[in-house]
Design an enzyme around this catalytic site. Structure first.
Site, short mmCIF file in Angstrom:
data_model
loop_
_atom_site.label_atom_id
_atom_site.label_comp_id
_atom_site.label_asym_id
_atom_site.label_seq_id
_atom_site.Cartn_x
_atom_site.Cartn_y
_atom_site.Cartn_z
N TYR A 51 0.85 -1.19 0.00
CA TYR A 51 0.00 0.00 0.00
C TYR A 51 0.88 1.24 0.00
O TYR A 51 1.91 1.29 0.68
CB TYR A 51 -0.91 0.02 1.23
CG TYR A 51 -1.74 1.28 1.32
CD1 TYR A 51 -2.77 1.52 0.43
CD2 TYR A 51 -1.49 2.24 2.30
CE1 TYR A 51 -3.53 2.67 0.50
CE2 TYR A 51 -2.24 3.40 2.39
CZ TYR A 51 -3.27 3.61 1.47
OH TYR A 51 -4.00 4.75 1.54
N ASP A 65 -0.31 16.17 5.08
CA ASP A 65 -1.25 15.44 4.22
C ASP A 65 -2.51 16.29 4.01
O ASP A 65 -3.57 16.01 4.57
CB ASP A 65 -1.59 14.10 4.88
CG ASP A 65 -2.53 13.26 4.03
OD1 ASP A 65 -2.53 13.44 2.80
OD2 ASP A 65 -3.26 12.43 4.60
N ASP A 92 -2.96 5.39 -2.77
CA ASP A 92 -3.86 6.43 -2.25
C ASP A 92 -4.00 7.51 -3.32
O ASP A 92 -3.03 8.21 -3.64
CB ASP A 92 -3.25 6.99 -0.96
CG ASP A 92 -4.10 8.04 -0.30
OD1 ASP A 92 -5.12 8.46 -0.88
OD2 ASP A 92 -3.74 8.46 0.82
N ASP A 94 -6.10 10.09 -3.00
CA ASP A 94 -6.70 11.26 -2.36
C ASP A 94 -8.08 11.56 -2.98
O ASP A 94 -8.88 10.67 -3.14
CB ASP A 94 -5.76 12.46 -2.45
CG ASP A 94 -4.63 12.39 -1.44
OD1 ASP A 94 -4.74 11.64 -0.46
OD2 ASP A 94 -3.61 13.08 -1.63
N HIS A 119 -7.48 4.09 -4.50
CA HIS A 119 -8.71 4.47 -3.83
C HIS A 119 -8.90 5.98 -3.89
O HIS A 119 -7.95 6.76 -3.81
CB HIS A 119 -8.80 3.93 -2.40
CG HIS A 119 -7.86 4.51 -1.40
ND1 HIS A 119 -7.95 5.80 -0.93
CD2 HIS A 119 -6.82 3.96 -0.73
CE1 HIS A 119 -7.02 6.02 -0.03
NE2 HIS A 119 -6.30 4.91 0.11
N GLU A 121 -11.35 9.27 -2.38
CA GLU A 121 -12.12 9.60 -1.20
C GLU A 121 -13.11 10.73 -1.48
O GLU A 121 -12.89 11.54 -2.39
CB GLU A 121 -11.20 9.98 -0.05
CG GLU A 121 -10.37 11.22 -0.31
CD GLU A 121 -9.18 11.33 0.63
OE1 GLU A 121 -9.10 12.37 1.33
OE2 GLU A 121 -8.34 10.41 0.68
N CYS A 129 -6.40 13.78 6.79
CA CYS A 129 -6.40 12.40 7.23
C CYS A 129 -7.80 12.04 7.71
O CYS A 129 -8.46 12.84 8.38
CB CYS A 129 -5.38 12.20 8.34
SG CYS A 129 -5.55 10.62 9.21
N ARG A 162 -13.52 5.32 -1.26
CA ARG A 162 -13.45 5.55 0.19
C ARG A 162 -14.51 6.57 0.58
O ARG A 162 -14.68 7.59 -0.09
CB ARG A 162 -12.06 6.07 0.55
CG ARG A 162 -11.96 6.64 1.96
CD ARG A 162 -10.56 7.11 2.26
NE ARG A 162 -10.56 8.26 3.15
CZ ARG A 162 -9.46 8.86 3.62
NH1 ARG A 162 -8.26 8.39 3.29
NH2 ARG A 162 -9.55 9.91 4.41
N GLU A 192 -13.85 4.74 6.01
CA GLU A 192 -12.74 5.27 6.79
C GLU A 192 -13.19 5.72 8.18
O GLU A 192 -14.31 6.20 8.39
CB GLU A 192 -12.11 6.45 6.03
CG GLU A 192 -11.03 7.21 6.78
CD GLU A 192 -9.81 6.37 7.13
OE1 GLU A 192 -9.97 5.26 7.67
OE2 GLU A 192 -8.68 6.86 6.90
N ASN A 215 -8.69 0.09 7.49
CA ASN A 215 -7.48 0.88 7.71
C ASN A 215 -7.05 0.72 9.17
O ASN A 215 -7.76 1.14 10.08
CB ASN A 215 -7.76 2.35 7.39
CG ASN A 215 -6.55 3.23 7.64
OD1 ASN A 215 -5.44 2.75 7.83
ND2 ASN A 215 -6.76 4.54 7.61
#
Length: 306
Positions: A51, A65, A92, A94, A119, A121, A129, A162, A192, A215
């Site tokens: 990952y 982040d 990721d 985002d 993924h 989100e 985060c 996500r 998440e 996660n």
């Protein structure tokens, strides 16, 4: 032999190999590994996939982040991890770096770099985060449009949607969003920041037959669960996104403190990977031997005639 230049580079697309891993009965364990050396060390322990966390990549670049890194930044990391390990990698993505067309560009860029899965989100920029407060969610229909765009752009890439909705919209909102994203073309769902066993179990029960990602990040809202426990709760994949970076960063911090305190590294040597161990990890001798077999040096025997 090192994968990067050997005959055993996988012929199948990474996305196809990722799907095959999900066909196995056991949960797919994906430790974070966003650098080539980390990928090699994880592979040495037998992990079948990896990952790549946006938070880990951002922190490595000295950035928070908050959606500041670019598609090209991430693609650079993907290329080195895939080249080093040849393992299927979940990345990721985002928020997709923009709207639908940007998502399509991201999908093609990641797939060309060698990613197996991504993924997306449903947050708005500046994203956070998933375990922090005050996250701003995109409209569910807007996120569904991004998922549909990703599906249209991909060749083999496995697409995971996500949702961060559980914190603000409750379980009903998270489940409703997840179903909409599946209708738009997502292959799997990543709920998440669920914070109790009961929440994980309820979400899984309300998404029968759907591949789910859990996660297991430290210092967040989720209690510690093992991979086996997540499997029992109904999850097909689990990630440990930033664990490797946390350990490495603490190690570097202690090293610099030791140098400042002791005037050298003499008290840290026992904590170091030796030169021999490093060379074994990066296949130094195999590369050296391969280089020697490629081109045999021909020494000129005399001067050419004019």
């Amino acid at each position: 032999m090192p994968y990067v230049i050997a005959d055993d580079i996988p012929d199948e697309p990474a996305g196809v190999r990722f799907r095959r891993l999900l066909d196995r009965p056991e949960i797919l364990q994906l430790p974070g590994a966003h650098l080539g050396i980390a990928a090699l060390l994880a592979k040495k322990q037998g992990f079948p996939g990896l990952y790549m966390s946006g938070a880990a990549m951002s922190a490595t670049m000295g950035l928070p982040d908050l959606g500041m890194i670019t598609v090209d930044d991430v693609a650079w990391h993907i290329r080195q991890v895939v080249r080093a390990s040849a393992l299927p990698v979940l990345v990721d993505g985002d928020t997709g770096y923009g709207e639908a067309l940007n998502v399509m560009h991201m999908v093609r860029s990641f797939e060309e770099a060698g990613a197996a899965a991504v993924h997306l989100e449903d947050q708005l920029l500046p994203k956070k985060c998933g375990h922090l407060n005050d996250k701003k969610l995109a409209a569910a229909e807007d996120m569904a449009a991004k998922v549909a765009a990703a599906r249209k752009a991909r060749k083999h890439l496995y697409i995971i949607a996500r949702t961060d909705a559980a914190a603000s919209e409750g379980m009903d909102g998270a489940v409703a969003r997840a179903k909409l994203y599946l209708e738009a073309g997502a292959d799997a769902i990543f709920p998440e920041a669920l914070n109790t066993r009961e929440m994980f179990v309820e979400f899984a029960k309300r998404m029968p037959g759907v591949k789910l990602l859990a996660n297991m990040t430290e210092f967040g809202r989720t209690p510690f669960f093992t991979a086996a426990e997540f499997q029992e709760m109904g999850y097909a994949m689990v990630i440990w996104p930033v664990s490797h970076l946390r350990v490495a960063a603490r190690g570097m911090e202690e090293l610099y403190a030791a140098i400042a305190r002791d005037g050298g590294t003499q008290k840290m040597v026992e904590r170091m990977q030796t030169r021999a161990q490093l060379y074994e990890t990066i296949h130094y001798q195999e590369y050296e031997a391969l280089d020697a077999t490629l081109v045999k040096t021909i020494v000129p025997e005399g001067m050419p005639q004019r």
